[in-house]
Design an enzyme around this catalytic site. Structure first.
Site, PDB file in Angstrom:
ATOM      1  N   CYS A 271      40.152  25.267  66.501  1.00  0.00           N
ATOM      2  CA  CYS A 271      40.883  25.905  67.326  1.00  0.00           C
ATOM      3  C   CYS A 271      41.842  25.212  68.236  1.00  0.00           C
ATOM      4  O   CYS A 271      43.296  25.432  68.085  1.00  0.00           O
ATOM      5  CB  CYS A 271      39.834  26.692  68.388  1.00  0.00           C
TER       6      CYS A 271
HETATM    7  N1  LIG Z   1      35.089  28.636  64.307  1.00  0.00           N
HETATM    8  C1  LIG Z   1      35.114  29.052  65.683  1.00  0.00           C
HETATM    9  O1  LIG Z   1      34.600  28.493  66.788  1.00  0.00           O
HETATM   10  C2  LIG Z   1      36.462  30.168  66.182  1.00  0.00           C
HETATM   11  C3  LIG Z   1      36.322  30.535  67.506  1.00  0.00           C
HETATM   12  C4  LIG Z   1      37.287  31.541  67.723  1.00  0.00           C
HETATM   13  C5  LIG Z   1      38.208  31.907  66.879  1.00  0.00           C
HETATM   14  N2  LIG Z   1      38.221  31.469  65.625  1.00  0.00           N
HETATM   15  C6  LIG Z   1      39.355  32.011  64.797  1.00  0.00           C
HETATM   16  O2  LIG Z   1      38.637  32.963  64.054  1.00  0.00           O
HETATM   17  C7  LIG Z   1      39.275  33.014  62.559  1.00  0.00           C
HETATM   18  C8  LIG Z   1      38.166  32.566  61.408  1.00  0.00           C
HETATM   19  O3  LIG Z   1      37.753  31.307  61.990  1.00  0.00           O
HETATM   20  P1  LIG Z   1      36.443  30.807  61.327  1.00  0.00           P
HETATM   21  O4  LIG Z   1      35.910  29.381  61.978  1.00  0.00           O
HETATM   22  O5  LIG Z   1      35.293  31.813  60.937  1.00  0.00           O
HETATM   23  O6  LIG Z   1      37.027  30.419  59.740  1.00  0.00           O
HETATM   24  P2  LIG Z   1      35.926  29.916  58.509  1.00  0.00           P
HETATM   25  O7  LIG Z   1      36.851  29.136  57.498  1.00  0.00           O
HETATM   26  O8  LIG Z   1      34.559  29.289  58.932  1.00  0.00           O
HETATM   27  O9  LIG Z   1      35.668  31.361  57.628  1.00  0.00           O
HETATM   28  C9  LIG Z   1      36.748  32.325  57.127  1.00  0.00           C
HETATM   29  C10 LIG Z   1      36.143  32.938  55.764  1.00  0.00           C
HETATM   30  O10 LIG Z   1      36.980  33.677  55.494  1.00  0.00           O
HETATM   31  C11 LIG Z   1      36.908  33.912  54.076  1.00  0.00           C
HETATM   32  N3  LIG Z   1      38.292  34.088  53.631  1.00  0.00           N
HETATM   33  C12 LIG Z   1      39.436  33.247  53.204  1.00  0.00           C
HETATM   34  N4  LIG Z   1      40.290  34.089  52.898  1.00  0.00           N
HETATM   35  C13 LIG Z   1      39.946  35.513  52.624  1.00  0.00           C
HETATM   36  C14 LIG Z   1      40.595  36.708  52.185  1.00  0.00           C
HETATM   37  N5  LIG Z   1      41.602  36.497  51.806  1.00  0.00           N
HETATM   38  N6  LIG Z   1      39.760  37.626  52.232  1.00  0.00           N
HETATM   39  C15 LIG Z   1      38.336  37.541  52.593  1.00  0.00           C
HETATM   40  N7  LIG Z   1      37.600  36.324  53.270  1.00  0.00           N
HETATM   41  C16 LIG Z   1      38.379  35.185  52.961  1.00  0.00           C
HETATM   42  C17 LIG Z   1      36.629  32.041  53.637  1.00  0.00           C
HETATM   43  O11 LIG Z   1      36.018  32.207  52.426  1.00  0.00           O
HETATM   44  C18 LIG Z   1      35.587  31.914  54.828  1.00  0.00           C
HETATM   45  O12 LIG Z   1      34.239  32.320  54.361  1.00  0.00           O
HETATM   46  C19 LIG Z   1      40.309  31.868  62.681  1.00  0.00           C
HETATM   47  O13 LIG Z   1      41.432  32.540  62.916  1.00  0.00           O
HETATM   48  C20 LIG Z   1      39.859  31.160  63.919  1.00  0.00           C
HETATM   49  O14 LIG Z   1      40.947  30.533  64.474  1.00  0.00           O
HETATM   50  C21 LIG Z   1      37.341  30.542  65.286  1.00  0.00           C
END
Ligand SMILES: NC(=O)c1ccc[n+]([C@@H]2O[C@H](COP(=O)([O-])OP(=O)(O)OC[C@H]3O[C@@H](n4cnc5c(N)ncnc54)[C@H](O)[C@@H]3O)[C@@H](O)[C@H]2O)c1
Length: 434
Positions: A271
């Protein structure tokens, strides 16, 4: 149509689709299951889908038992996007990284939307949770959905509701972290509030998807800028012979108007190093230059060189060059007590020191083997810590201060200890504060 959908959501008869089963999507899917919803989890990664079906976890702080129970009860992971026709809600939690020019990369959001669009139907709600710039929901999702013949706000409902997570923090869970939600229309917002109302203790409505998008960016920019400020203060205090951690502890006793932030070796995670630049990019469209964001980014990324210089100074004081020295990096996750290495400053430190000729090893109780990463590669495994191993290194660099480390052992047996986290308070000659 709206009231039927709201009723279905409130009575938990609605089927919830969660798209992207990572750090954000997986805990959310488990939370919906916990309160009694049937959940279909979508991911393009077949390995993740298969692991979940077997009741296995790939995220350290999510117990396999919780996944096993959810799968046995009502959680159905799949990579078949046509199953979106069976859900009443779709919550998108896919990555939003930067591209190689450090510009927003919406390819995951757009890719997943395009895979889902053929299976959308009337009377469903779509919520985007991925962090992004103001306007994404309106400009990227809405036209794609409406291109399928559904009118947003009438046939189908669209909201943006940013995820807030603090992985590894035992005091907050998906349920107890208040959640902001903005709708494309007031009806969309009503449906969004019903979508989250049964799983999150407090849902905070805002007037538009753009306001919700900017809320998330403000939260992360606030952190990035304040961490930049305190990193600059650290360098000034160091030149003046003052311990910045002592100063922060003292300032934090002020009961109002001061929020403590802590300096470190640079910012990491998915983030804080990334999200602010989503706004920088979008702000250019209206002729604005986000100076605070750029400056904080510049200071925070200069921390890698600052720490490397401190390592070199420490070794120099012991008549050793970096070239050929054995350096043990403690903690390679981007923050303490987690196993997440995305954008971890430790990895940048390891690379810079390796480039200077150091012989690098690491120890991290949360990361037994250095994982495959897109831009970084080390053929290393975590070194168990003992008096004997610590003594074999010319320098021990504390990059991420996991609670599992034995700090007394480290202090007693490191020849040179460079501390990026203010963990060691004494003015010991073999401890360098970085
Ligand atoms: N990790 C955190 O603490 C956090 C906190 C707040 C916001 N976010 C936001 O949330 C969002 C997701 O982050 P995350 O940390 O969960 O990411 P992540 O990489 O852990 O998970 C994303 C998942 O999406 C899947 N994916 C990728 N492309 C895809 C598609 N086209 N269709 C379906 N699935 C798909 C991936 O295989 C993966 O399992 C981002 O925008 C991030 O900025 C993350």
């Amino acid at each position: 149509m709206k009231s039927e959908l709201i009723e279905k959501l409130k009575s938990k008869k609605a089927v919830i689709g969660i798209v992207g089963l990572g750090y954000v999507g997986l805990p959310l899917a488990l939370r919906y299951c916990e309160v009694g919803y049937k959940v279909i989890g979508f991911d393009i990664d077949d390995n993740k889908v298969e692991a979940l079906k077997r009741g296995e976890s790939y995220i350290e702080h999510i117990p396999a038992a919780a996944i096993g129970k959810a799968v046995a009860d009502r959680f159905d992971p799949t990579s078949d996007f046509s199953r979106a026709r069976d859900v009443d809600a779709l919550i998108l939690c896919v990555p939003t990284p930067l591209n190689r020019y450090r510009e927003p990369d919406l390819s995951f959001v757009i890719g997943t939307t395009e895979s889902l669009v053929p299976h959308l139907h009337e009377s469903m709600v779509i919520s985007l949770e991925s962090t992004t710039y103001p306007g994404t929901t309106d400009e990227e999702l809405k036209p794609r959905i409406e291109g399928h013949g559904l009118t947003v706000g009438k046939d189908i409902f669209l909201v943006f509701s940013p995820e807030r997570e603090d992985p590894g923090n035992p005091n907050f869970s998906t349920k107890t972290i208040p959640k902001v939600c903005g709708g494309h229309t007031p009806d969309c917002l009503d449906v969004g509030l019903a979508l989250y109302g049964s799983v999150i203790d407090k849902v905070v409505p805002v007037s538009s998807t753009r306001a919700a998008e900017l809320t998330k960016l403000l939260e992360n920019i606030h952190r990035s800028v304040n961490i930049g400020l305190v990193n600059e203060m650290k360098m000034v205090a160091d030149r003046m012979g003052i311990d910045i951690h002592e100063v922060i502890r003292a300032a934090a006793t002020k009961p109002f108007g001061f929020v403590p932030y802590y300096p470190g070796p640079g910012i990491g995670g998915h983030c804080i190093p990334i999200d602010p630049f989503y706004l920088t990019w979008k702000a250019r469209e209206c002729g604005m230059h986000t100076r605070f964001i750029e400056l904080a980014g510049e200071i925070n990324s200069s921390m890698h060189d600052y720490v490397v210089a401190k390592v070199a100074e420490g070794l120099n004081s012991q008549r050793k060059p970096v070239n050929g020295s054995r350096i043990l990096v403690l903690g390679i996750a981007y923050k303490k007590n987690v196993d997440d290495m995305r954008e971890s400053p430790s990895v940048f430190l390891m690379e810079k020191l390796r480039d200077l000729g150091a012989d690098i090893a690491y120890s991290d109780p949360h990361i037994p083997v250095f994982p495959r990463m897109r831009q970084h590669s080390f053929a290393l495994s975590s070194m168990p810590l003992s008096a004997e191993t610590l003594e074999t290194f010319d320098c021990v660099l504390l990059a991420t201060d996991h609670d599992k480390f034995d700090y007394d052992l480290i202090k007693a047996h490191a020849t040179l200890l460079v501390d990026c986290r203010g963990r060691f308070r004494d003015n010991d000659p073999h401890i360098v504060k970085a």
